[in-house]
Design an enzyme around this catalytic site. Structure first.
Site, PDB file in Angstrom:
ATOM      1  CG  ASP A  16      -1.877  -1.185   1.214  1.00  0.00           C
ATOM      2  OD1 ASP A  16      -2.183  -1.529   0.077  1.00  0.00           O
ATOM      3  OD2 ASP A  16      -2.324  -1.757   2.204  1.00  0.00           O
ATOM      4  CE  LYS A  67     -11.409  -5.577  -1.169  1.00  0.00           C
ATOM      5  NZ  LYS A  67     -10.060  -5.226  -1.081  1.00  0.00           N
ATOM      6  CG  LEU A  68     -11.953  -8.080 -10.835  1.00  0.00           C
ATOM      7  CD1 LEU A  68     -11.685  -9.004 -12.035  1.00  0.00           C
ATOM      8  CD2 LEU A  68     -11.621  -6.507 -11.228  1.00  0.00           C
ATOM      9  CG  ASP A  70     -18.629  -4.899 -15.069  1.00  0.00           C
ATOM     10  OD1 ASP A  70     -20.011  -4.996 -15.527  1.00  0.00           O
ATOM     11  OD2 ASP A  70     -17.924  -3.790 -14.972  1.00  0.00           O
ATOM     12  CB  THR A 119     -14.392  -5.408   7.616  1.00  0.00           C
ATOM     13  OG1 THR A 119     -13.248  -4.587   6.772  1.00  0.00           O
ATOM     14  CG2 THR A 119     -14.095  -6.874   7.444  1.00  0.00           C
ATOM     15  NE  ARG A 180      -2.035  -3.133  12.385  1.00  0.00           N
ATOM     16  CZ  ARG A 180      -2.043  -3.341  11.253  1.00  0.00           C
ATOM     17  NH1 ARG A 180      -2.007  -4.448  10.852  1.00  0.00           N
ATOM     18  NH2 ARG A 180      -2.710  -2.359  10.450  1.00  0.00           N
ATOM     19  CD  GLN A 189      -7.106  -3.520   9.744  1.00  0.00           C
ATOM     20  OE1 GLN A 189      -8.210  -3.997   9.761  1.00  0.00           O
ATOM     21  NE2 GLN A 189      -6.205  -3.712   8.439  1.00  0.00           N
ATOM     22  NE  ARG A 210      -2.485   0.478   7.953  1.00  0.00           N
ATOM     23  CZ  ARG A 210      -3.558   0.765   8.335  1.00  0.00           C
ATOM     24  NH1 ARG A 210      -3.636   2.107   8.849  1.00  0.00           N
ATOM     25  NH2 ARG A 210      -4.499   0.026   8.522  1.00  0.00           N
TER      26      ARG A 210
END
Ligand code: C5P
Length: 230
Positions: A16, A67-68, A70, A119, A180, A189, A210
């Site tokens: 990310d 995350k398709l 359609d 979520t 974590r 989170q 992270r």
């Protein structure tokens, strides 16, 4: 649940980061400690798909978190094109039509993971979006549909992992973010699990961002998580 031969494969490092140069610098710092990287929207739209192919060419594994969702034909053709990248995982939303289409388009080597309910949605968000069921029931229903359709795995929160494993049985992969290391900052989170708890909950792969991307020594952070997972 599957046995992953190389314990490093159980950890997926979430890239990310704003761009390919930052991602490549992180991957270089991590070196051989990690084998599996996740590319999401942010990086995919900034050169990340070409990066995915380069990583695969280097023998690394890639999770395309796109995350398709359609119409079926578009999903099937999109998945077919994504298969050409050599990625190992690709996400779709867990709508039955979308999941069936993704399996039609899936090429050899690519596994389709379904996201049941984001979520960030609570019951009020689900109602606002027009769903009659509370989130927990919607998650359970979509997980059962995913297993019935034959999807390869599910992405779910740490809090859902044990109940989803009961629904989908031992054959499907469970991939979980929100992990974590003990003592690490949770960030945004809300419910987190340590790597050891994830292993005990029967989670196949954990996604960690992270705590690695922000670590002073990302390689050491990766090694500590892999050690705790095995
Ligand atoms: O930085 P952190 O470890 O929280 O990153 C977790 C990764 O997993 C991010 O790429 C995030 O988008 C993703 N993710 C998540 N929670 C979900 C679904 C995906 O954190 N429910």
């Amino acid at each position: 649940m599957t046995d992953t031969a190389d314990p490093r494969d159980r950890l997926i490092v979430a890239l990310d980061l704003p761009g390919v140069p930052e991602a490549e610098a992180l991957i270089d710092r991590i070196g051989e400690a990690a084998t599996f990287y996740k590319i999401g929207y942010q990086l995919a739209y900034a050169g990340g798909l070409a990066l995915a192919e380069r990583l695969v060419a280097r023998g690394l594994k890639v999770f395309l978190d796109l995350k398709l969702h359609d119409i079926g034909n578009t999903v099937a053709e999109g998945v077919r094109a994504a298969s050409g990248s050599g990625a190992t995982f690709l996400t779709v939303h867990a709508y039955p039509q979308t999941m069936r289409a993704a399996l039609r388009g899936r090429g050899a080597g690519l596994k389709i993971l379904a996201v049941t309910v984001l979520t960030s949605y609570d019951d009020a968000d689900a109602a606002e979006a027009g769903y009659a069921l509370p989130v927990a029931e919607l998650v359970a229903k979509r997980a059962a549909q995913a297993a019935e359709i034959g999807i390869d795995g599910l992405v779910c929160s740490a809090a859902e992992a044990v109940s989803i494993r009961r629904i989908v049985g031992p054959e499907r992969l469970i991939v979980t973010p929100g992990i974590r290391p003990a003592g690490a900052a949770a960030g945004d989170q809300k419910r987190v699990m340590t790597p050891g708890q994830a292993r005990d909950a029967g989670i196949d792969h954990v996604v960690v961002g992270r705590p690695i991307t922000g670590a002073a020594d990302p390689r050491a952070a990766v090694q500590a998580i892999v050690a705790a997972l095995t």
